[in-house]
Design a protein around this motif. Structure first.
Motif, PDB file in Angstrom:
ATOM      1  N   GLU A  26     -15.798  65.740  42.565  1.00 58.79           N
ATOM      2  CA  GLU A  26     -15.536  66.037  41.167  1.00 58.79           C
ATOM      3  C   GLU A  26     -15.470  67.550  40.967  1.00 58.79           C
ATOM      4  O   GLU A  26     -16.199  68.299  41.609  1.00 58.79           O
ATOM      5  CB  GLU A  26     -16.634  65.445  40.289  1.00 58.79           C
ATOM      6  N   THR A  47     -15.770  70.633  38.208  1.00 64.66           N
ATOM      7  CA  THR A  47     -16.231  71.091  36.905  1.00 64.66           C
ATOM      8  C   THR A  47     -15.659  72.480  36.643  1.00 64.66           C
ATOM      9  O   THR A  47     -15.106  73.114  37.548  1.00 64.66           O
ATOM     10  CB  THR A  47     -17.767  71.177  36.869  1.00 64.66           C
ATOM     11  N   ARG A  97     -10.912  66.500  30.118  1.00 62.69           N
ATOM     12  CA  ARG A  97     -12.329  66.502  30.482  1.00 62.69           C
ATOM     13  C   ARG A  97     -12.816  65.070  30.360  1.00 62.69           C
ATOM     14  O   ARG A  97     -12.409  64.337  29.469  1.00 62.69           O
ATOM     15  CB  ARG A  97     -13.139  67.380  29.533  1.00 62.69           C
ATOM     16  N   SER A 115     -18.698  62.609  34.067  1.00 62.88           N
ATOM     17  CA  SER A 115     -18.780  62.341  35.496  1.00 62.88           C
ATOM     18  C   SER A 115     -19.198  60.900  35.723  1.00 62.88           C
ATOM     19  O   SER A 115     -20.079  60.383  35.044  1.00 62.88           O
ATOM     20  CB  SER A 115     -19.801  63.285  36.140  1.00 62.88           C
ATOM     21  N   ARG A 144     -22.744  65.572  33.331  1.00 64.20           N
ATOM     22  CA  ARG A 144     -21.728  66.569  33.698  1.00 64.20           C
ATOM     23  C   ARG A 144     -20.368  66.176  33.133  1.00 64.20           C
ATOM     24  O   ARG A 144     -20.056  64.998  33.000  1.00 64.20           O
ATOM     25  CB  ARG A 144     -21.609  66.673  35.221  1.00 64.20           C
ATOM     26  N   THR A 145     -19.566  67.189  32.860  1.00 64.99           N
ATOM     27  CA  THR A 145     -18.181  66.987  32.433  1.00 64.99           C
ATOM     28  C   THR A 145     -17.287  67.454  33.571  1.00 64.99           C
ATOM     29  O   THR A 145     -17.455  68.561  34.085  1.00 64.99           O
ATOM     30  CB  THR A 145     -17.876  67.799  31.156  1.00 64.99           C
ATOM     31  N   VAL A 146     -16.366  66.597  33.961  1.00 67.71           N
ATOM     32  CA  VAL A 146     -15.472  66.906  35.078  1.00 67.71           C
ATOM     33  C   VAL A 146     -14.028  66.956  34.591  1.00 67.71           C
ATOM     34  O   VAL A 146     -13.711  66.519  33.483  1.00 67.71           O
ATOM     35  CB  VAL A 146     -15.637  65.888  36.227  1.00 67.71           C
TER      36      VAL A 146
END
Length: 170
Positions: free
Chosen positions: A61, A63, A93, A96, A102-104
Motif C-alpha cells: 500500500e 500512503t 484515497r 487501508s 491509514r489512508t492509502v
C-alpha cells in the motif's frame, strides 16, 4: 567493459561521467517531441502515478508519507502532488485494507489511462532520441537500461537508512 577496463583511466572517466548523464537525462528527454506534448505537471504526475502503480504491483500500500519517502521530498510537497492527482481524477484515497487507521492511494481508471499515455510518450521519446542508432544498439541499450532498473530494486527502501555503497576491493 571488463574489470581491467574499469581500472584504466578511460574506464574511470566513463564511470565518472555517469552522474552528469543522469542529471541531464530526464531534463533533456522531456525535450523530445512526443504526441501529445508533455508539460511540467506531467513529470510530477508521472512520478506519483508510477510509484502508486509499483506499490500495487508489489501488493503493498502507498500512503502520502510513503510517497514522500520515495520521492525524497517533504510530506507537504507529496501531499500537494497527491492533491493535484486527486483533483484531476487520477488517484483516490481509501482506507487501508490492512490497517483501517491509514489512508492509502489507488489509481483510478483515468490514472491508469494517463500512466499508459506517459509510458507511450516515453517510448516515443526513446525512439526519437535513438533514431539514428543501429537497431542492435537501441535494443542493447534498452536491455541494459531495464537490467539497471531491475538492480535498483535491491537498494534499501526509502527511509531505512542504508549506507553508501562499499567500493570494490582493488
Amino acid at each position: 567493459m571488463t574489470d581491467k577496463d574499469v581500472s584504466m583511466p578511460q574506464g574511470q572517466a566513463l564511470l565518472d561521467a555517469v552522474g552528469t548523464a543522469f542529471a541531464r537525462l530526464r531534463r533533456r528527454t522531456m525535450q523530445a517531441p512526443v504526441d501529445p506534448p508533455t508539460g511540467p505537471k506531467d513529470l510530477k504526475r508521472n512520478l506519483v502515478l508510477n510509484i502508486v502503480d509499483e506499490a500495487a504491483e508489489a501488493d503493498t500500500e502507498m500512503t502520502v508519507g510513503g510517497l514522500a519517502d520515495h520521492l525524497l521530498v517533504d510530506p507537504s510537497v507529496a501531499s500537494r502532488m497527491v492533491s493535484d492527482c486527486i483533483s484531476h481524477g487520477y488517484l483516490v484515497r481509501a482506507a487501508s485494507q490492512r490497517d483501517g487507521r491509514r489512508t492509502v492511494l489507488h489509481l483510478t481508471e483515468e490514472g491508469t489511462a494517463l500512466l499508459h499515455r506517459f509510458r507511450h510518450q516515453q517510448r516515443q521519446a526513446f525512439e526519437f532520441i535513438t533514431r539514428d542508432w543501429p537497431e542492435a544498439e537501441r535494443l542493447e541499450f534498452a536491455r541494459l537500461l531495464l537490467k539497471y532498473t531491475a538492480s535498483t530494486a535491491q537498494l534499501p527502501a526509502p527511509g531505512t537508512g542504508g549506507g553508501p555503497p562499499v567500493p570494490p576491493a582493488a
